[in-house]
Motif scaffolding. Sequence first.
Motif, PDB file in Angstrom:
ATOM      1  N   ALA A  23       0.851  -1.198   0.000  1.00 17.73           N
ATOM      2  CA  ALA A  23       0.000   0.000   0.000  1.00 17.73           C
ATOM      3  C   ALA A  23       0.879   1.237   0.000  1.00 17.73           C
ATOM      4  CB  ALA A  23      -0.916   0.002   1.215  1.00 17.73           C
ATOM      5  N   SER A  24       0.313   2.330  -0.464  1.00 20.61           N
ATOM      6  CA  SER A  24       1.041   3.598  -0.462  1.00 20.61           C
ATOM      7  C   SER A  24       0.074   4.743  -0.189  1.00 20.61           C
ATOM      8  CB  SER A  24       1.774   3.817  -1.786  1.00 20.61           C
ATOM      9  OG  SER A  24       0.849   3.845  -2.853  1.00 20.61           O
ATOM     10  N   ILE A  25       0.651   5.908   0.096  1.00 18.10           N
ATOM     11  CA  ILE A  25      -0.146   7.101   0.418  1.00 18.10           C
ATOM     12  C   ILE A  25       0.318   8.252  -0.464  1.00 18.10           C
ATOM     13  CG2 ILE A  25      -0.905   8.671   2.235  1.00 18.10           C
ATOM     14  CD1 ILE A  25       0.255   6.599   4.272  1.00 18.10           C
ATOM     15  N   ILE A  26      -0.632   8.901  -1.124  1.00 18.83           N
ATOM     16  CA  ILE A  26      -0.331  10.115  -1.888  1.00 18.83           C
ATOM     17  C   ILE A  26      -1.136  11.262  -1.296  1.00 18.83           C
ATOM     18  CG2 ILE A  26      -0.544  11.301  -4.112  1.00 18.83           C
ATOM     19  CD1 ILE A  26      -0.164   8.643  -5.501  1.00 18.83           C
ATOM     20  N   TRP A  27      -0.438  12.342  -0.999  1.00 23.02           N
ATOM     21  CA  TRP A  27      -1.107  13.565  -0.565  1.00 23.02           C
ATOM     22  C   TRP A  27      -1.248  14.482  -1.768  1.00 23.02           C
ATOM     23  CZ3 TRP A  27       1.612  18.117   2.302  1.00 23.02           C
ATOM     24  CH2 TRP A  27       0.658  19.098   2.639  1.00 23.02           C
TER      25      TRP A  27
ATOM     26  N   ASN B 201       4.785   6.140   8.704  1.00 21.63           N
ATOM     27  CA  ASN B 201       5.323   5.470   9.891  1.00 21.63           C
ATOM     28  C   ASN B 201       4.313   4.506  10.477  1.00 21.63           C
ATOM     29  OD1 ASN B 201       8.028   6.191  10.570  1.00 21.63           O
ATOM     30  ND2 ASN B 201       7.333   8.261  11.018  1.00 21.63           N
ATOM     31  N   VAL B 202       3.048   4.921  10.448  1.00 19.98           N
ATOM     32  CA  VAL B 202       1.964   4.077  10.949  1.00 19.98           C
ATOM     33  C   VAL B 202       1.746   2.894  10.012  1.00 19.98           C
ATOM     34  CG1 VAL B 202      -0.482   3.997  11.567  1.00 19.98           C
ATOM     35  CG2 VAL B 202       0.858   6.053  12.066  1.00 19.98           C
ATOM     36  N   LEU B 203       1.615   3.198   8.723  1.00 21.64           N
ATOM     37  CA  LEU B 203       1.305   2.174   7.726  1.00 21.64           C
ATOM     38  C   LEU B 203       2.380   1.093   7.662  1.00 21.64           C
ATOM     39  CD1 LEU B 203      -0.648   1.348   5.380  1.00 21.64           C
ATOM     40  CD2 LEU B 203       0.840   2.685   3.854  1.00 21.64           C
ATOM     41  N   TYR B 204       3.626   1.503   7.544  1.00 23.33           N
ATOM     42  CA  TYR B 204       4.720   0.539   7.363  1.00 23.33           C
ATOM     43  C   TYR B 204       5.363   0.116   8.680  1.00 23.33           C
ATOM     44  CZ  TYR B 204       4.322   2.485   2.636  1.00 23.33           C
ATOM     45  OH  TYR B 204       3.843   2.915   1.427  1.00 23.33           O
ATOM     46  N   GLY B 205       5.590   1.087   9.558  1.00 19.43           N
ATOM     47  CA  GLY B 205       6.290   0.776  10.797  1.00 19.43           C
ATOM     48  C   GLY B 205       5.413   0.104  11.841  1.00 19.43           C
TER      49      GLY B 205
ATOM     50  N   VAL C 299       2.536  -3.048   7.028  1.00 21.52           N
ATOM     51  CA  VAL C 299       2.077  -3.241   5.654  1.00 21.52           C
ATOM     52  C   VAL C 299       3.273  -3.151   4.705  1.00 21.52           C
ATOM     53  CG1 VAL C 299       0.612  -2.292   3.813  1.00 21.52           C
ATOM     54  CG2 VAL C 299      -0.219  -2.351   6.179  1.00 21.52           C
ATOM     55  N   THR C 300       3.273  -3.959   3.678  1.00 25.67           N
ATOM     56  CA  THR C 300       4.392  -4.026   2.732  1.00 25.67           C
ATOM     57  C   THR C 300       4.531  -2.732   1.940  1.00 25.67           C
ATOM     58  OG1 THR C 300       4.080  -6.411   2.511  1.00 25.67           O
ATOM     59  CG2 THR C 300       5.342  -5.315   0.770  1.00 25.67           C
ATOM     60  N   GLN C 301       5.775  -2.301   1.761  1.00 26.80           N
ATOM     61  CA  GLN C 301       6.055  -1.121   0.951  1.00 26.80           C
ATOM     62  C   GLN C 301       6.163  -1.509  -0.526  1.00 26.80           C
ATOM     63  OE1 GLN C 301       9.479   1.225   2.319  1.00 26.80           O
ATOM     64  NE2 GLN C 301       9.398   0.089   4.244  1.00 26.80           N
ATOM     65  N   PRO C 302       5.564  -0.738  -1.433  1.00 20.74           N
ATOM     66  CA  PRO C 302       5.791  -0.988  -2.852  1.00 20.74           C
ATOM     67  C   PRO C 302       7.224  -0.583  -3.221  1.00 20.74           C
ATOM     68  CG  PRO C 302       4.443   0.952  -2.563  1.00 20.74           C
ATOM     69  CD  PRO C 302       4.611   0.351  -1.198  1.00 20.74           C
TER      70      PRO C 302
ATOM     71  N   ALA D 162       1.808  -0.125  -6.140  1.00 20.51           N
ATOM     72  CA  ALA D 162       1.099  -0.517  -4.912  1.00 20.51           C
ATOM     73  C   ALA D 162      -0.196  -1.253  -5.226  1.00 20.51           C
ATOM     74  CB  ALA D 162       0.802   0.722  -4.075  1.00 20.51           C
ATOM     75  N   ASP D 163      -0.541  -2.234  -4.376  1.00 18.03           N
ATOM     76  CA  ASP D 163      -1.823  -2.940  -4.510  1.00 18.03           C
ATOM     77  C   ASP D 163      -2.975  -2.113  -3.960  1.00 18.03           C
ATOM     78  OD1 ASP D 163      -0.792  -5.526  -5.523  1.00 18.03           O
ATOM     79  OD2 ASP D 163       0.202  -5.604  -3.559  1.00 18.03           O
TER      80      ASP D 163
END
Length: 315
Positions: free
Chosen positions: A193-197, A214-218, A222-225, A251-252
């Motif tokens: 997953a990824s995040i775009i602002w 930091n929340v998503l990956y750390g 969740v796996t980083q693309p 990213a999925d």
Amino acid sequence: MRIHTKFIGLFTVILSILMLLAACGNSNESSKPKNDQEKDTALTDAMGKVTIPADTKRILAPYMEDSLVALGITPAAQWSIGTAVLDYLQTDLKDVPKISWDLPLEQTIEANPDLIIFSSKASIQKGQYEEYKKIAPTYVYKDEDSSNWKKQLQVMGKIVGKQQEAEDRLSGYEEKTKKASEDIKKAIGGQSASIIWVAGDQYYLFENTRFAANVLYGDLGVTQPQMVKNLPEAKASWQPLSLESLSELDADHLFLVSKPGEAGLTKLKESSVFKGLSAAKQGHVYDMEDPSHWTINGVIANELTIDQITKSLAK
């Protein structure tokens, strides 16, 4: 006459004894140590020694309101840029007056603080530290304390005399994180997953250490693309990416963080780049309409982010 004299003498002795006992009582009371919360607190900050008054009630801590609210404290005024504030905290701060992000001296005096807290030396504008100290005791965070949101909360707990409350919030966060991580893992396994602002017509892909990432990956694991892994180390200022470069985003799942109606959001969704993304093809794009808690570090902000990530991924 002799009886009257004896009576006066006896009365004088009794009065003397009573006064002596009262004096002893007062002496004992004054020698009793104050309750911990009634004592002034001497701390060492980035500037040296600072004494925090025991009766502190009106606190200014621009852009650190998350920590104050988490500890049950309403600030004397809240950080703002123009009319923009930390939207996610407005349930608690809707009636709190605004103060400009750079803490102008006039506005600071108007806020009548008992204590001023800065997140770093760099956040003190125009080198006016001595001027702020004249208004109220001023605590300046050390960089190593403010750069880690958990440490920031712990230090804030020490400053305001609520260390146990800070530890309790962190314990609750760890429990929440563990549960959410397990639920997400069951739902999507090793998918990324990824995040775009999206701000205006600019696109910012979160590096793996940037705010909500930091929340998503750390925290959630969740796996980083690959594209996120390949990004340069996060700098203080955001680095926008071109729309065309986002075609490489593998990213999925994709979180779009943007206020509704941003010009760049419409442009992105109508583009062939977006339609070609794996996340878009799978219907795994999630619109997050309040960027304020995705683009800051804090226990309340992160808990909200966890809720939204979990709701999106662990369906």
